[in-house]
Design a protein around this motif. Structure first.
Motif, PDB file in Angstrom:
ATOM      1  N   ALA A   2       0.858  -1.140  -0.116  1.00  0.00           N
ATOM      2  CA  ALA A   2       0.114   0.240  -0.116  1.00  0.00           C
ATOM      3  C   ALA A   2       0.867   1.293  -0.097  1.00  0.00           C
ATOM      4  O   ALA A   2       1.915   1.348   0.467  1.00  0.00           O
ATOM      5  CB  ALA A   2      -0.849  -0.158   1.270  1.00  0.00           C
ATOM      6  N   HIS A   3       0.708   2.060  -0.934  1.00  0.00           N
ATOM      7  CA  HIS A   3       1.175   3.574  -0.698  1.00  0.00           C
ATOM      8  C   HIS A   3       0.873   4.378   0.393  1.00  0.00           C
ATOM      9  O   HIS A   3       1.746   5.201   0.849  1.00  0.00           O
ATOM     10  CB  HIS A   3       1.009   4.338  -2.203  1.00  0.00           C
ATOM     11  CG  HIS A   3       1.544   3.381  -3.300  1.00  0.00           C
ATOM     12  ND1 HIS A   3       2.831   3.127  -3.406  1.00  0.00           N
ATOM     13  CD2 HIS A   3       0.741   2.551  -4.478  1.00  0.00           C
ATOM     14  CE1 HIS A   3       3.011   2.440  -4.684  1.00  0.00           C
ATOM     15  NE2 HIS A   3       1.680   1.936  -5.079  1.00  0.00           N
ATOM     16  N   ASP A   4      -0.394   4.396   0.823  1.00  0.00           N
ATOM     17  CA  ASP A   4      -0.894   5.268   1.965  1.00  0.00           C
ATOM     18  C   ASP A   4      -1.037   4.508   3.081  1.00  0.00           C
ATOM     19  O   ASP A   4      -2.103   3.693   3.205  1.00  0.00           O
ATOM     20  CB  ASP A   4      -2.119   6.226   1.538  1.00  0.00           C
ATOM     21  CG  ASP A   4      -1.879   7.176   0.155  1.00  0.00           C
ATOM     22  OD1 ASP A   4      -0.575   7.505   0.202  1.00  0.00           O
ATOM     23  OD2 ASP A   4      -2.919   6.952  -0.723  1.00  0.00           O
ATOM     24  N   LEU A   5      -0.130   4.628   3.989  1.00  0.00           N
ATOM     25  CA  LEU A   5      -0.194   3.748   5.266  1.00  0.00           C
ATOM     26  C   LEU A   5      -0.610   4.594   6.384  1.00  0.00           C
ATOM     27  O   LEU A   5      -0.304   5.968   6.654  1.00  0.00           O
ATOM     28  CB  LEU A   5       1.228   3.393   5.548  1.00  0.00           C
ATOM     29  CG  LEU A   5       1.944   2.409   4.750  1.00  0.00           C
ATOM     30  CD1 LEU A   5       3.610   2.100   5.344  1.00  0.00           C
ATOM     31  CD2 LEU A   5       1.172   1.249   4.209  1.00  0.00           C
ATOM     32  N   LYS A   6      -1.628   3.968   7.073  1.00  0.00           N
ATOM     33  CA  LYS A   6      -1.863   4.354   8.326  1.00  0.00           C
ATOM     34  C   LYS A   6      -0.922   4.226   9.504  1.00  0.00           C
ATOM     35  O   LYS A   6      -0.830   3.015   9.666  1.00  0.00           O
ATOM     36  CB  LYS A   6      -3.341   4.009   8.665  1.00  0.00           C
ATOM     37  CG  LYS A   6      -3.883   4.153   9.976  1.00  0.00           C
ATOM     38  CD  LYS A   6      -4.138   5.842  10.509  1.00  0.00           C
ATOM     39  CE  LYS A   6      -4.792   6.120  11.853  1.00  0.00           C
ATOM     40  NZ  LYS A   6      -4.826   7.500  11.926  1.00  0.00           N
ATOM     41  N   ASN A  38       2.052  -3.551   6.481  1.00  0.00           N
ATOM     42  CA  ASN A  38       2.232  -2.520   5.437  1.00  0.00           C
ATOM     43  C   ASN A  38       1.223  -2.991   4.280  1.00  0.00           C
ATOM     44  O   ASN A  38       0.777  -2.146   3.626  1.00  0.00           O
ATOM     45  CB  ASN A  38       3.661  -2.416   5.071  1.00  0.00           C
ATOM     46  CG  ASN A  38       4.765  -1.711   5.976  1.00  0.00           C
ATOM     47  OD1 ASN A  38       5.593  -1.778   5.853  1.00  0.00           O
ATOM     48  ND2 ASN A  38       4.038  -1.156   7.176  1.00  0.00           N
ATOM     49  N   ARG A  40      -1.325  -4.423   4.233  1.00  0.00           N
ATOM     50  CA  ARG A  40      -2.630  -4.160   4.763  1.00  0.00           C
ATOM     51  C   ARG A  40      -2.871  -2.530   5.148  1.00  0.00           C
ATOM     52  O   ARG A  40      -3.849  -2.295   5.858  1.00  0.00           O
ATOM     53  CB  ARG A  40      -3.318  -4.933   5.989  1.00  0.00           C
ATOM     54  CG  ARG A  40      -3.257  -6.463   5.514  1.00  0.00           C
ATOM     55  CD  ARG A  40      -2.862  -7.458   6.783  1.00  0.00           C
ATOM     56  NE  ARG A  40      -4.112  -7.530   7.270  1.00  0.00           N
ATOM     57  CZ  ARG A  40      -4.296  -8.508   8.471  1.00  0.00           C
ATOM     58  NH1 ARG A  40      -3.258  -9.302   8.768  1.00  0.00           N
ATOM     59  NH2 ARG A  40      -5.392  -8.430   9.216  1.00  0.00           N
ATOM     60  N   GLY A  41      -1.940  -1.758   4.758  1.00  0.00           N
ATOM     61  CA  GLY A  41      -2.433  -0.378   5.074  1.00  0.00           C
ATOM     62  C   GLY A  41      -1.957   0.276   5.970  1.00  0.00           C
ATOM     63  O   GLY A  41      -2.151   1.217   6.282  1.00  0.00           O
ATOM     64  N   VAL A  42      -1.060  -0.374   6.899  1.00  0.00           N
ATOM     65  CA  VAL A  42      -0.770  -0.047   8.309  1.00  0.00           C
ATOM     66  C   VAL A  42       0.562   0.049   8.588  1.00  0.00           C
ATOM     67  O   VAL A  42       1.477  -0.823   8.184  1.00  0.00           O
ATOM     68  CB  VAL A  42      -1.536  -0.956   9.275  1.00  0.00           C
ATOM     69  CG1 VAL A  42      -1.163  -0.478  10.714  1.00  0.00           C
ATOM     70  CG2 VAL A  42      -3.118  -0.742   9.159  1.00  0.00           C
ATOM     71  N   GLU A  43       1.124   0.989   9.342  1.00  0.00           N
ATOM     72  CA  GLU A  43       2.547   0.695   9.593  1.00  0.00           C
ATOM     73  C   GLU A  43       2.544   1.128  11.256  1.00  0.00           C
ATOM     74  O   GLU A  43       1.994   2.289  11.679  1.00  0.00           O
ATOM     75  CB  GLU A  43       3.387   2.169   8.910  1.00  0.00           C
ATOM     76  CG  GLU A  43       5.013   2.007   9.445  1.00  0.00           C
ATOM     77  CD  GLU A  43       5.813   3.132   8.695  1.00  0.00           C
ATOM     78  OE1 GLU A  43       6.724   2.543   8.492  1.00  0.00           O
ATOM     79  OE2 GLU A  43       5.153   3.993   8.430  1.00  0.00           O
ATOM     80  N   GLU A 179      -8.905  -2.603  11.137  1.00  0.00           N
ATOM     81  CA  GLU A 179      -9.548  -2.975  10.058  1.00  0.00           C
ATOM     82  C   GLU A 179     -10.918  -3.048  10.306  1.00  0.00           C
ATOM     83  O   GLU A 179     -11.948  -2.718   9.473  1.00  0.00           O
ATOM     84  CB  GLU A 179      -9.208  -4.411   9.576  1.00  0.00           C
ATOM     85  CG  GLU A 179      -7.707  -4.234   8.896  1.00  0.00           C
ATOM     86  CD  GLU A 179      -7.071  -5.844   8.578  1.00  0.00           C
ATOM     87  OE1 GLU A 179      -6.213  -5.825   7.489  1.00  0.00           O
ATOM     88  OE2 GLU A 179      -7.570  -6.481   9.240  1.00  0.00           O
ATOM     89  N   ARG A 182     -11.644   1.037  11.504  1.00  0.00           N
ATOM     90  CA  ARG A 182     -11.030   2.122  10.479  1.00  0.00           C
ATOM     91  C   ARG A 182     -10.277   3.182  11.233  1.00  0.00           C
ATOM     92  O   ARG A 182     -10.219   4.269  10.846  1.00  0.00           O
ATOM     93  CB  ARG A 182     -11.942   2.559   9.485  1.00  0.00           C
ATOM     94  CG  ARG A 182     -12.510   1.716   8.500  1.00  0.00           C
ATOM     95  CD  ARG A 182     -11.582   0.961   7.878  1.00  0.00           C
ATOM     96  NE  ARG A 182     -11.895  -0.295   6.759  1.00  0.00           N
ATOM     97  CZ  ARG A 182     -11.357  -1.124   6.335  1.00  0.00           C
ATOM     98  NH1 ARG A 182      -9.897  -1.148   6.811  1.00  0.00           N
ATOM     99  NH2 ARG A 182     -11.798  -1.849   5.724  1.00  0.00           N
TER     100      ARG A 182
END
Length: 200
Positions: A2-6, A38, A40-43, A179, A182
């Protein structure tokens, strides 16, 4: 990936003597980011007093600012409590680690970003318990306080592998929470403490 990480910040608080656990904590978080979070969009970002920038003012206040910026808080204790963060005969906080814990708890109760507090005790050699000395005694007193208050569930570990597994389990749960909600809600109040007969 994912490019945009929460991004979620995790503060780890501990007194001296737990350098290996602090290093293991960062290693587990870094590995979890690469292997699971990462994509899954999270860091998750480990935070501790080591990264606090120097500046004017009371040093602990600078560290406390970093605590307030975090979403999660880990406190790890073994056989040392640490030393007071203020001079004088009657300081408000008996150690920097404890002050960080109090700040994190205030953030949790005050609807700030703090989502959850995690408390871990490293097993103490039973031979030390008969005559613990002032440092270990403060740890034991704090553990008893937590048991009596029944507002925070703690866990114990004795081996590095167990410590790493406990950290990863929390990360797994927090990723699932992310998840499901959100990132818009807290994950709920801390769980109650185990019965007072729990041992190190």
């Amino acid at each position: 990936m994912a490019h945009d990480l929460k991004s979620y910040r995790i503060f780890i608080a501990s007194p001296g003597g737990l350098e290996a656990e602090r290093k293991a904590f960062s290693d587990v978080v870094d590995e979890f980011n690469l292997s699971c979070a990462n994509v899954r969009g999270v860091e998750y970002k480990p935070v501790g007093w080591e990264i606090t920038l120097a500046g004017m003012g009371r040093p602990q206040n600078l560290i406390n600012t970093d605590v307030r910026s975090c979403d999660y808080f880990f406190m790890v204790l073994h056989d040392r409590w640490g030393r007071p963060t203020e001079a004088g005969d009657n300081p408000k906080y008996k150690s920097g680690t404890y002050e960080e814990y109090c700040v994190a708890l205030e953030c949790y109760d005050d609807d700030q970003p703090m989502r959850q507090l995690v408390l871990l005790f490293k097993a103490v050699d039973p031979s030390k318990l008969a005559d613990p000395g002032p440092q270990l005694q403060q740890v034991l007193d704090f553990k008893q306080q937590i048991e009596e208050e029944r507002t925070l569930l703690y866990d114990t570990f004795d081996e590095p592998e167990r410590f790493g597994n406990l950290v990863r389990r929390q990360l797994d749960k927090w990723l699932l929470d992310h998840e499901q909600v959100r990132g818009n809600e807290k994950v709920g109040p801390p769980s109650p403490s185990p019965p007072p007969d729990s041992q190190f």
